[in-house]
Design a protein around this motif. Structure first.
Motif, mmCIF file in Angstrom:
data_model
loop_
_atom_site.group_PDB
_atom_site.id
_atom_site.type_symbol
_atom_site.label_atom_id
_atom_site.label_comp_id
_atom_site.label_asym_id
_atom_site.label_seq_id
_atom_site.Cartn_x
_atom_site.Cartn_y
_atom_site.Cartn_z
ATOM 1 N N PHE A 181 -53.476 -23.867 -18.616
ATOM 2 C CA PHE A 181 -52.386 -23.477 -19.528
ATOM 3 C C PHE A 181 -52.845 -23.563 -20.988
ATOM 4 C CE2 PHE A 181 -48.819 -22.709 -16.908
ATOM 5 C CZ PHE A 181 -49.027 -23.451 -15.754
ATOM 6 N N LEU A 224 -54.554 -20.701 -22.540
ATOM 7 C CA LEU A 224 -53.784 -19.495 -22.896
ATOM 8 C C LEU A 224 -53.311 -19.517 -24.354
ATOM 9 C CD1 LEU A 224 -51.429 -19.254 -19.764
ATOM 10 C CD2 LEU A 224 -53.445 -17.876 -20.243
ATOM 11 N N VAL A 239 -48.083 -19.238 -27.395
ATOM 12 C CA VAL A 239 -48.330 -19.109 -25.952
ATOM 13 C C VAL A 239 -47.560 -17.894 -25.431
ATOM 14 C CG1 VAL A 239 -48.716 -21.587 -25.551
ATOM 15 C CG2 VAL A 239 -46.401 -20.662 -25.407
ATOM 16 N N THR A 283 -45.337 -21.711 -19.991
ATOM 17 C CA THR A 283 -46.560 -22.325 -20.534
ATOM 18 C C THR A 283 -46.190 -23.331 -21.617
ATOM 19 O OG1 THR A 283 -47.672 -20.242 -20.129
ATOM 20 C CG2 THR A 283 -48.799 -21.778 -21.585
ATOM 21 N N ARG A 284 -45.219 -22.950 -22.436
ATOM 22 C CA ARG A 284 -44.802 -23.877 -23.497
ATOM 23 C C ARG A 284 -44.311 -25.185 -22.873
ATOM 24 N NH1 ARG A 284 -40.249 -24.771 -27.449
ATOM 25 N NH2 ARG A 284 -38.854 -23.492 -26.205
ATOM 26 N N ILE A 304 -47.160 -27.306 -21.486
ATOM 27 C CA ILE A 304 -47.974 -27.970 -22.515
ATOM 28 C C ILE A 304 -47.177 -29.088 -23.190
ATOM 29 C CG2 ILE A 304 -49.189 -27.634 -24.706
ATOM 30 C CD1 ILE A 304 -49.947 -24.839 -23.726
ATOM 31 N N ASP A 313 -46.448 -12.930 -14.460
ATOM 32 C CA ASP A 313 -46.512 -14.086 -15.328
ATOM 33 C C ASP A 313 -47.975 -14.495 -15.482
ATOM 34 O OD1 ASP A 313 -44.494 -17.064 -15.347
ATOM 35 O OD2 ASP A 313 -46.199 -16.476 -16.560
ATOM 36 N N VAL A 362 -49.752 -16.878 -15.653
ATOM 37 C CA VAL A 362 -50.081 -18.277 -15.401
ATOM 38 C C VAL A 362 -51.521 -18.305 -14.890
ATOM 39 C CG1 VAL A 362 -49.617 -20.134 -13.751
ATOM 40 C CG2 VAL A 362 -47.745 -19.013 -14.923
#
Ligand SMILES: Nc1ncnc2c1ncn2[C@@H]1O[C@H](COP(=O)(O)OP(=O)(O)OP(=O)(O)O)[C@@H](O)[C@H]1O
Length: 480
Positions: free
Chosen positions: A32, A35, A50, A55-56, A59, A101, A103
């Motif tokens: 992650f 990215l 991001v 993802t946010r 993280i 997505d 990911v």
């Protein structure tokens, strides 16, 4: 702002290298982090972009501590101490539309974090100035408003980033943070989001949200009842004060004085203050200069009317949270038809989904056109006075205006009153406390409840839907 230059890439590269070696960072998490697009460094904050909310979240929830320590290891000349993550709305929109997505491959599917708490990063340590005594504070935060459901676009990107930074480092990033802009553009939403996010990062932190009207009432009551000390305690023994619509303190000399002292005490004790207003400090008339100059001590940022793309993204997010399927071309049509006020945009979606739910039909173009036909779009020449709404509602239900202002709890009157409150919220720019005041000095939470109740009832009861729609078109006719 250090922006897009080699130094920035180098700094982020060095952070990644540190994180790769950090045993708290699993390969999935590292996926992650890879990215991230470093965007810039400003006022001690490293801004990271991001591609999506997921993802946010990963993280922020799972690599916050290692990321902060890696940032701590950067060259001190960069003067960076914290980070803020923003989601790139263009990419996020693409993802929501295509359903793909980005990911990292190794990381999907990702339920592991829920199942393996041992891997979850511990919550961030509280910043030293924050009092963390676990005590219940009446925060008055609305659970509906969080960063997770705030759509970022050009119009609010900076305000959002500043709000995140303040929640992550209260009284360190910018103090006060002053957010201004027209009605219905997300200022209140940002205030509540700051509160929720700070509370999730610093358990026990004392947050208080208050509109300036409530602050005024509270102050006046405290004088009348000789309860100055408890007023002071309520507003001074806190870590974050979120005060909404400060323009309503204009010319209220004594309340301003009380706010001035509250502000000074909080600021002197390194407590965070966040203020919203319809105008920037310089243009706020009816405030003493010493007050206005304090508003300028920290960071001033505005929120603007959202562009078409952002309006579409907001509608899409609201539709998702309501779990209704609305095709993209229809979202776009609605976003084009409805002016830039986001509250009005939401009102349109409520009507459309209520109509579809009552008729058990999918949301399609002809349905939307039918519903929109009856709606009022607000513009500068088409201001609706609350008194028009109240008179029309009383007339429609064959009640007196005093019935609506009064305290009768009879079902028929109570529903008519709630409909009038709902329409005041939807069709005027009045704040919740102002509407509450209009209806016989009721609390803003009563208006909030009426708003929620009528939105829900419109989906369930055709009679309510029809009443709201017919009333709207009557009010519309009186404007012609
Ligand atoms: N960027 C956004 N993403 C999602 N929803 C938004 C966004 N901006 C505003 N909204 C929604 O629009 C509505 C109006 O926003 P809000 O009440 O925060 O506006 P405001 O600027 O505080 O208005 P006022 O000055 O009248 O108090 C809220 O329901 C809020 O959730």
């Amino acid at each position: 702002m250090t922006d897009g230059d080699a130094a920035l890439d180098e700094a982020w590269g060095s952070i990644l290298a540190t994180l790769e070696k950090d045993e708290r960072v699993t390969p999935q998490l590292y996926g992650f982090l890879s990215l991230v697009e470093p965007k810039g460094i400003m006022a001690g904050t490293f801004y990271l972009e991001v591609p999506n909310e997921f993802t946010r979240g990963m993280i922020e929830q799972r690599s916050r501590v290692p990321l902060l320590s890696a940032i701590g290891g950067l060259d001190s000349s960069l003067e960076v101490s914290t980070f803020a993550i923003v989601v790139n709305p263009e990419i996020e929109q693409e993802i929501l539309q295509t359903g793909t997505d980005p990911v990292p491959v190794e990381a999907a599917p990702a339920p592991a974090y829920a199942e393996a708490p041992a891997q979850v990063a511990p919550p961030a340590p509280p910043s030293p100035e924050v009092t963390v005594a676990p005590r219940a504070t009446d925060t008055r935060l609305n659970p509906k408003y969080s960063f997770d459901n705030f759509v970022i676009g050009q119009s609010n990107r900076f305000a959002h980033a500043a709000a995140v930074a303040v929640a992550e480092a209260p009284a360190k990033a910018y103090n006060p943070l002053f957010i201004y802009g027209d009605s219905g553009l997300g200022k209140t939403h940002l205030l509540h989001s700051i509160g929720h996010y700070a509370m999730s990062l610093y358990p026990g932190i004392r947050v208080r949200y208050v509109s300036s009207e409530e602050f005024t009432n509270d102050f006046i009551n405290s004088i009348q009842n000789n309860r100055g000390a408890s007023f002071q305690a309520r507003y001074r023994n806190i870590d974050i004060l979120l005060i909404d619509d400060i323009q309503f303190l204009q010319r209220a000399v004594e309340t301003q004085e009380a706010f001035f002292h509250t502000f000074n005490t909080l600021h002197d004790h390194n407590k965070q203050v966040v203020i919203t207003s319809d105008l920037p400090p310089k243009m706020l008339t009816g405030f003493e200069d010493r007050m206005r100059s304090r508003f300028e001590w920290g960071l001033i940022t505005d929120v603007q009317a959202p562009d078409l793309e952002t309006r579409i993204a907001i509608l899409r997010k609201k539709a998702q949270s309501e779990k209704v399927m609305v095709p993209d071309d229809i979202l776009e049509f609605m976003a084009t038809k409805v002016s830039s006020n986001i509250r009005e945009l939401e009102g349109t979606l409520i009507r459309v989904t209520a109509f579809a739910s009552l008729n058990r039909t999918p949301v399609d173009m002809s349905l939307v056109q039918t519903v929109l036909k009856d709606l009022i779009t607000l513009d500068d020449d088409n201001v609706i006075a609350p008194v028009d709404i109240i008179t029309a509602t009383a007339d429609y239900f064959k009640l007196s205006v005093d019935d609506l202002y009064g305290s009768s709890r009879s079902q028929a009157i109570a529903t008519a009153r709630q409909i009038a409150m709902y329409l005041c919220r939807e069709l005027t720019n009045l704040s919740l406390p102002k509407i509450g005041q209009l209806f016989g000095n009721r609390d803003h939470t009563t208006v909030m409840y009426a708003n929620k109740k009528i939105s829900e009832l419109m989906k369930e009861r055709r009679s309510i839907y029809n009443q709201v729609t017919e009333l709207t078109s009557r009010i519309k006719q009186t404007r012609r």
